[in-house]
Write a protein that holds these residues in place. Structure first.
Motif, short mmCIF file in Angstrom:
data_model
loop_
_atom_site.label_atom_id
_atom_site.label_comp_id
_atom_site.label_asym_id
_atom_site.label_seq_id
_atom_site.Cartn_x
_atom_site.Cartn_y
_atom_site.Cartn_z
N LEU A 32 0.83 -1.22 0.00
CA LEU A 32 0.00 0.00 0.00
C LEU A 32 0.86 1.27 0.00
CD1 LEU A 32 -2.99 -1.15 2.27
CD2 LEU A 32 -2.92 -1.01 -0.23
N LYS A 36 0.70 4.14 -2.87
CA LYS A 36 0.48 5.57 -2.62
C LYS A 36 1.52 6.41 -3.33
CE LYS A 36 -1.39 5.30 2.07
NZ LYS A 36 -1.15 5.81 3.43
N ASP A 97 7.45 -2.25 14.12
CA ASP A 97 6.83 -1.85 15.38
C ASP A 97 5.57 -2.69 15.57
OD1 ASP A 97 4.50 -0.56 14.09
OD2 ASP A 97 5.95 0.94 13.41
N LEU A 99 2.50 -2.19 15.35
CA LEU A 99 1.41 -1.96 14.39
C LEU A 99 1.74 -2.63 13.07
CD1 LEU A 99 1.55 1.75 15.37
CD2 LEU A 99 -0.07 0.09 16.31
N LEU B 23 -8.85 4.50 1.95
CA LEU B 23 -8.16 3.97 3.13
C LEU B 23 -9.15 3.89 4.28
CD1 LEU B 23 -4.96 6.20 2.84
CD2 LEU B 23 -5.20 3.79 2.14
N ASP B 42 0.91 9.76 6.69
CA ASP B 42 0.32 9.05 5.55
C ASP B 42 1.33 8.09 4.90
OD1 ASP B 42 -1.83 8.36 3.91
OD2 ASP B 42 -1.29 9.82 2.38
N THR B 43 2.44 7.79 5.60
CA THR B 43 3.45 6.88 5.02
C THR B 43 3.80 5.75 5.99
OG1 THR B 43 5.22 8.31 5.80
CG2 THR B 43 4.49 8.65 3.54
N SER B 44 2.90 5.41 6.89
CA SER B 44 3.05 4.24 7.78
C SER B 44 4.15 4.40 8.83
CB SER B 44 3.35 2.95 6.99
OG SER B 44 2.72 2.97 5.77
N VAL B 50 -3.66 5.31 14.44
CA VAL B 50 -3.90 3.96 14.98
C VAL B 50 -5.33 3.80 15.49
CG1 VAL B 50 -3.27 2.33 16.80
CG2 VAL B 50 -1.49 3.53 15.52
N VAL B 58 -3.75 -1.09 14.64
CA VAL B 58 -3.18 -1.03 13.29
C VAL B 58 -3.14 0.42 12.81
CG1 VAL B 58 -4.18 -3.30 12.76
CG2 VAL B 58 -5.37 -1.24 12.00
N LYS B 59 -2.29 0.66 11.80
CA LYS B 59 -2.22 1.98 11.19
C LYS B 59 -3.32 2.07 10.14
CE LYS B 59 2.73 2.36 12.08
NZ LYS B 59 4.10 2.01 11.60
N CYS B 61 -4.01 4.28 8.09
CA CYS B 61 -3.59 4.88 6.81
C CYS B 61 -2.97 3.83 5.90
CB CYS B 61 -2.60 6.03 7.02
SG CYS B 61 -0.92 5.47 7.40
N THR B 62 -2.74 2.63 6.43
CA THR B 62 -2.08 1.59 5.65
C THR B 62 -2.97 0.35 5.60
OG1 THR B 62 -0.02 2.55 6.45
CG2 THR B 62 0.19 0.49 5.26
N MET B 63 -4.26 0.61 5.54
CA MET B 63 -5.23 -0.47 5.41
C MET B 63 -6.36 0.09 4.56
SD MET B 63 -6.95 -2.62 8.48
CE MET B 63 -8.32 -3.73 8.15
N GLU B 131 6.82 1.92 19.99
CA GLU B 131 7.80 2.27 18.96
C GLU B 131 7.16 2.73 17.65
OE1 GLU B 131 10.43 -1.10 18.74
OE2 GLU B 131 11.96 -0.09 19.93
N GLY B 132 5.91 2.34 17.42
CA GLY B 132 5.26 2.74 16.18
C GLY B 132 4.57 4.08 16.27
N ASN B 133 4.70 4.77 17.39
CA ASN B 133 4.02 6.06 17.57
C ASN B 133 5.04 7.14 17.85
OD1 ASN B 133 2.08 3.80 18.59
ND2 ASN B 133 0.76 5.54 18.09
#
Ligand SMILES: Cc1cc2nc3c(=O)[nH]c(=O)nc-3n(C[C@H](O)[C@H](O)[C@H](O)COP(=O)(O)OP(=O)(O)OC[C@H]3O[C@@H](n4cnc5c(N)ncnc54)[C@H](O)[C@@H]3O)c2cc1C
Ligand code: FES
Ligand code: FES
Lengths: 263, 161
Positions: A32, A36, A97, A99, B23, B42-44, B50, B58-59, B61-63, B131-133
């Motif tokens: 994805l 984009k 991470d 997510l 999205l 917008d780039t994961s 989330v 999950v993010k 913006c990436t689903m 870590e993802g935030n």
């Protein structure tokens, strides 16, 4: 993103049947973002999430078999994987991470074969086998170059077999931003000998036969004393030079051996 | 061409006709007007977007919205019970776990997921779990404090602040 048609087939043959004009969609964590950016613009997305044959983990004392659509978080948390190949569970738990791990899949990672991805290290390090809709591909043959694999157009990864190692460990030096591997080393003492696989350093994951031979004599950190790599053709980018990556390889290898012995 | 998608959002059944490229975050913000979920990068990378899909952070913006067909989605708007904030929201408020607040909805959704899997995390586990935030304001100290405070509260420790 350019427009596309979306399909969610219910059986494997139907999914493969659509592949001539479409791209498989697994966790979407790589596909994805590239859509984009219009780096890729498939006409049709074939969502694999409706295929029950692709999920789940089966294990016996000889091997752990993981479905292509199994998420990194499931591999990391699996009691079976943690018991039989703890290095593989730890590797999955260190991808990106939480997510990313909740969406990203084993099949998607191997099909992409990013030079800095973690799973290619485990595939080579454990001597795994990729099972597709049409054949079995040995790990050593599967990885063919940067973002390239032995998969034919439309060939679907169904599951991956990882033989249980006597002991194994994976240690990576993660990029602080993405946690992709600057360099990652997977070391395993397997039924057929010691295997040492490196990811992140070059165009794709590769084995270090000199390190393997040294560890075959004695599986100990001291066996790697004085061993290094030239770094010829290694990756250079804003995260680090080829020399820097070359200097990380023996360090990660020694740490991996120490970690394998501590298990 | 549109595709019909049906899902639960914060406990309510929702159906929408979407272009397949929509999205999940666009469905939530633009069609359902649930603007609590933010888009940072917008780039994961940043985690501002989330949400929980079938109990996992999950993010969004990436689903794709169509990938959420049949799923149960919870957004930041779904955490409070009426006027009573969720203990994680309350802890962020009490511990000053936000400044501009842009990262906060995603941070809270990730933190709630973290505690669902590990009700008693160490400081290192909290940092690893987030870590993802990315937060550009707080320096994370008070975010970590908020998460451990909420964890203690949710476990029912009487010593909790
Ligand atoms: C912020 C971030 C950080 C990350 N950090 C890391 C990291 O530290 N280490 C790491 O290894 N990876 C990392 N990743 C990548 C992540 O692991 C991806 O999940 C993975 O590379 C792709 O898997 P996916 O399931 O999301 O595949 P998708 O994005 O859905 O698909 C990727 C490609 O594989 C093809 N494909 C998917 N499944 C199959 C199949 N079964 N058979 C054939 N082809 C298939 C698709 O057609 C597509 O071309 C990161 C990603 C992000 C966004
Ligand atoms: S907006 Fe989704 S990760 Fe940044
Ligand atoms: S509070 Fe401003 S980005 Fe986190």
């Amino acid at each position: 993103m350019h427009p596309f048609e979306y399909l969610r087939p219910r059986d494997l043959a139907a999914a493969v049947g659509e592949s001539a004009t479409g791209n498989y969609l697994a966790g979407g964590m790589t596909l994805l973002p590239s859509m984009k950016l219009r780096l890729t613009s498939p006409e049709k997305l074939i969502d694999l999430s409706g295929l029950p044959d692709l999920v789940g983990i089966q294990a016996d004392s000889a091997a752990v078999v993981i479905g292509a659509m199994t998420r990194h978080a499931e591999v990391a948390a699996s009691a079976e994987v943690r018991r039989l190949i703890p290095a593989l569970a730890a590797l999955a738990g260190g991808i990106g991470d939480p997510l990313v791990r909740n969406r990203g899949t084993l099949g998607g990672s191997l099909a992409t074969n990013d030079p800095a991805a973690d799973y290619p290290g485990a595939l080579l390090g454990l001597g795994g086998t990729v099972v597709t809709d049409r054949r079995e591909i040995a790990g050593d043959e599967f990885i063919t170059g940067m973002f390239s694999t032995a998969l034919e157009p439309g060939e679907l990864i169904v599951r991956v077999k990882f033989p249980v190692a006597r002991r194994a460990a994976y240690v990576k030096f993660p990029s602080p931003a993405s946690r992709y591997a600057m360099v990652g080393v997977f070391v395993a003492e397997t039924a057929t000998g010691v295997r040492v696989a490196v990811t992140g350093a070059a165009a794709c994951a590769f084995r270090l036969t000199a390190f393997e031979a040294a560890l075959q004599k004695a599986f100990a950190v001291e066996s790697l004393e004085g061993l290094g790599v030239s770094g010829d053709g290694y990756n250079q980018d804003l995260h680090g030079s080829a020399e820097y990556r070359a200097s990380l390889v023996p360090v990660m290898a020694r740490r991996a051996v120490a970690a394998a012995l501590a298990r | 061409m549109t595709v019909d998608v049906s899902l639960q959002v914060n406990g309510k059944a929702v159906s929408a006709a979407v272009d397949p490229r929509t999205l999940l975050v666009e469905l939530l913000r633009q069609q359902l007007k649930l603007t609590g979920t933010h888009v940072g990068c917008d780039t994961s990378q940043c985690g501002a977007c989330v949400v929980h899909v079938d109990g996992r952070a999950v993010k969004s913006c990436t689903m794709l919205a169509v990938q959420a067909e049949g799923s149960s989605v919870v957004t930041i708007e779904g955490l409070a019970q009426g006027n009573t904030l969720h203990p994680m929201q309350e802890a962020f408020r009490a511990c000053h776990g936000l400044q501009c607040g842009f990262c906060t909805p995603g941070m809270i959704m990730s933190a709630v997921d973290l505690l669902q899997r590990n009700p008693n995390p160490t400081e290192a586990e909290i940092r690893h779990g987030l870590e993802g935030n990315i937060c550009r304001c707080t320096g994370y100290q008070n975010i970590v404090r908020a998460v451990s405070t909420a964890a203690a509260k949710m476990r029912g420790d009487s010593a909790a602040a």
